[in-house]
Design an enzyme around this catalytic site. Structure first.
Site, PDB file in Angstrom:
ATOM      1  N   ARG A 100       6.619   6.728   3.605  1.00  0.00           N
ATOM      2  CA  ARG A 100       5.678   6.363   3.931  1.00  0.00           C
ATOM      3  C   ARG A 100       4.884   7.438   4.344  1.00  0.00           C
ATOM      4  O   ARG A 100       5.462   7.420   5.706  1.00  0.00           O
ATOM      5  CB  ARG A 100       5.314   4.899   4.620  1.00  0.00           C
ATOM      6  N   HIS A 127      -0.126   2.183  -3.176  1.00  0.00           N
ATOM      7  CA  HIS A 127       1.105   1.824  -2.275  1.00  0.00           C
ATOM      8  C   HIS A 127       1.851   0.500  -3.232  1.00  0.00           C
ATOM      9  O   HIS A 127       1.633  -0.091  -3.814  1.00  0.00           O
ATOM     10  CB  HIS A 127       0.380   0.801  -1.657  1.00  0.00           C
ATOM     11  N   GLN A 130       3.251  -2.776  -3.125  1.00  0.00           N
ATOM     12  CA  GLN A 130       2.717  -3.817  -2.862  1.00  0.00           C
ATOM     13  C   GLN A 130       2.396  -4.575  -4.445  1.00  0.00           C
ATOM     14  O   GLN A 130       2.363  -5.212  -4.249  1.00  0.00           O
ATOM     15  CB  GLN A 130       1.379  -3.496  -2.301  1.00  0.00           C
ATOM     16  N   ASP A 215      -8.358  -6.075   1.313  1.00  0.00           N
ATOM     17  CA  ASP A 215      -7.191  -5.092   1.597  1.00  0.00           C
ATOM     18  C   ASP A 215      -8.240  -5.383   3.521  1.00  0.00           C
ATOM     19  O   ASP A 215      -9.661  -5.422   3.541  1.00  0.00           O
ATOM     20  CB  ASP A 215      -6.552  -4.103   1.567  1.00  0.00           C
ATOM     21  N   CYS A 255      -2.222  -7.557   0.802  1.00  0.00           N
ATOM     22  CA  CYS A 255      -0.923  -7.260   1.317  1.00  0.00           C
ATOM     23  C   CYS A 255      -0.461  -7.374   2.490  1.00  0.00           C
ATOM     24  O   CYS A 255       0.864  -7.143   3.381  1.00  0.00           O
ATOM     25  CB  CYS A 255      -1.046  -5.971   0.663  1.00  0.00           C
ATOM     26  N   ARG A 284       7.839  -8.916  -1.443  1.00  0.00           N
ATOM     27  CA  ARG A 284       8.214  -7.574  -0.799  1.00  0.00           C
ATOM     28  C   ARG A 284       9.739  -6.908  -1.011  1.00  0.00           C
ATOM     29  O   ARG A 284      10.284  -6.233  -1.740  1.00  0.00           O
ATOM     30  CB  ARG A 284       7.791  -6.716   0.554  1.00  0.00           C
TER      31      ARG A 284
HETATM   32  N1  NVA Z   1      -4.510   0.356   2.916  1.00  0.00           N
HETATM   33  C1  NVA Z   1      -3.723  -0.428   4.002  1.00  0.00           C
HETATM   34  C2  NVA Z   1      -2.107  -0.677   3.689  1.00  0.00           C
HETATM   35  C3  NVA Z   1      -1.353  -1.036   5.335  1.00  0.00           C
HETATM   36  C4  NVA Z   1      -0.625  -1.909   4.196  1.00  0.00           C
HETATM   37  C5  NVA Z   1      -3.098   0.887   5.036  1.00  0.00           C
HETATM   38  O1  NVA Z   1      -3.118   2.400   4.472  1.00  0.00           O
HETATM   39  O2  NVA Z   1      -3.392   1.732   6.233  1.00  0.00           O
HETATM   40  N1   CP Z   2       1.798  -4.212   3.045  1.00  0.00           N
HETATM   41  C1   CP Z   2       2.412  -3.606   3.506  1.00  0.00           C
HETATM   42  O1   CP Z   2       2.728  -2.411   3.553  1.00  0.00           O
HETATM   43  O2   CP Z   2       3.064  -3.901   4.899  1.00  0.00           O
HETATM   44  P1   CP Z   2       3.396  -3.137   6.540  1.00  0.00           P
HETATM   45  O3   CP Z   2       2.600  -2.130   7.036  1.00  0.00           O
HETATM   46  O4   CP Z   2       3.581  -4.158   7.488  1.00  0.00           O
HETATM   47  O5   CP Z   2       4.696  -2.098   5.874  1.00  0.00           O
END
Ligand code: NVA
Ligand code: CP
Length: 297
Positions: A100, A127, A130, A215, A255, A284
């Site tokens: 990540r 992502h 997800q 989101d 998500c 997930r």
């Molecule tokens: N769009 C959000 C998704 C978090 C799971 C982010 O990148 O922070």
């Molecule tokens: N939806 C998702 O990826 O959540 P986290 O940021 O908690 O991993």
């Protein structure tokens, strides 16, 4: 078998993605085995996480393997060791790696130098894990998503970009409403113009939709833009009123983490007739176990 990565949904064929979803549903019913006995996953996190970390770590444990949580605060990667060196070293000791991070180019470079499969656990651009959970949830709760209409309301962010790829791979129509200056990646919108409609009006996007998704307005790494974004996204809340424009029996997904009173109303996210967010979060775990099985062969 040749090493495969999962950096975006385009790394698998539609048939393979369908198999992963079906396998996720099967693993949900039969979660424990020792299929991954002796296997180790490295989990590299440059950003925070609740669902992603827990689902991968629990998933590995349920399949008899183990997972290492590697925060950039604690590794040499976080102190500037080159990605190509870190990738070669880490992949020499583990069987599979999830990353990540911020820029998508970083995970592409990591994968290029890794000798084992690399999974994108969120970048600024995509992502895909997800989306496996989202599609699995739709299939479980409403049936096949092929031919359906999905509405995306909000930021044209990593999730929105992944929905565009999903529209292509899972064969649905996508109607996106984003404020000006917060649009998804232009090249993937234009490549999928046969199935993606892009506008700025949430009601127009949601009109007749079978699934409505949103989101956060401020993704990780964009914290300094929060005030500007709050203004730009006024009127983009997904709530019961907006859902009246969708198809009857339309579902809502997010998500998570969610901010009630901003991108979604508290009443809608808690409405079990419409909101699938808790199943979506749990899935997930199941979908990623199926993905790991696929990648580990
Ligand atoms: N769009 C959000 C998704 C978090 C799971 C982010 O990148 O922070
Ligand atoms: N939806 C998702 O990826 O959540 P986290 O940021 O908690 O991993």
């Amino acid at each position: 078998m040749q090493k495969r990565h999962f950096l975006s949904l385009l790394d698998c064929s539609p048939t393979e993605l369908g198999q992963i979803i079906e396998r996720g549903i099967a693993l949900k019913a039969d979660p424990i085995s020792d299929r991954f006995k002796g296997k180790v996953m490295a989990m590299i996190f440059d950003k925070s996480s609740t669902r992603t970390r827990i689902s991968f770590e629990a998933g590995m444990a349920q399949l008899g393997g183990s997972a290492l949580f590697l925060s950039s605060r604690d590794t040499q990667l976080g102190r500037g060791e080159p990605i190509e060196d870190s990738a070669r070293v880490i992949s020499s000791m583990v069987d599979i790696i999830m990353v990540r991070t911020f820029g998508h180019d970083a995970i592409e470079k990591f994968a290029q130098y890794s000798s084992v499969p690399v999974i994108n656990a969120l970048t600024d651009s995509y992502h895909p894990c997800q989306l496996l959970a989202d599609i699995m949830t739709y299939v479980e709760k409403r049936g096949s998503i092929a031919g359906k209409t999905v509405a995306w309301v909000g930021d044209g962010n990593n999730m929105c970009n992944s929905y565009i790829n999903a529209a292509r791979q899972f064969d649905f129509n996508l109607r996106i409403a984003c404020p000006d200056n917060f649009k998804p990646l232009e090249d993937i919108v234009s490549k999928n113009s046969d199935r993606v409609w892009l506008g700025e009006n949430p009601q127009e996007a949601v009109s007749g939709a079978d699934l409505v998704v949103t989101d956060v307005w401020t993704s990780m790494g964009q914290e300094e833009e929060k005030q500007k974004r709050l203004q730009a996204f006024a009127g983009f809340e997904v709530n019961h009123e907006l859902m009246t424009h969708a198809a009857s029996n339309a579902a809502f997904m997010h998500c998570l983490p969610a901010y009630r009173g901003l991108e979604v109303s508290g009443e809608l996210i808690e409405d079990p007739a419409i909101s699938l967010v808790w199943d979506e979060a749990e899935n997930r775990l199941h979908a990623q176990k199926a993905l790991m099985e696929f990648l580990l062969g």
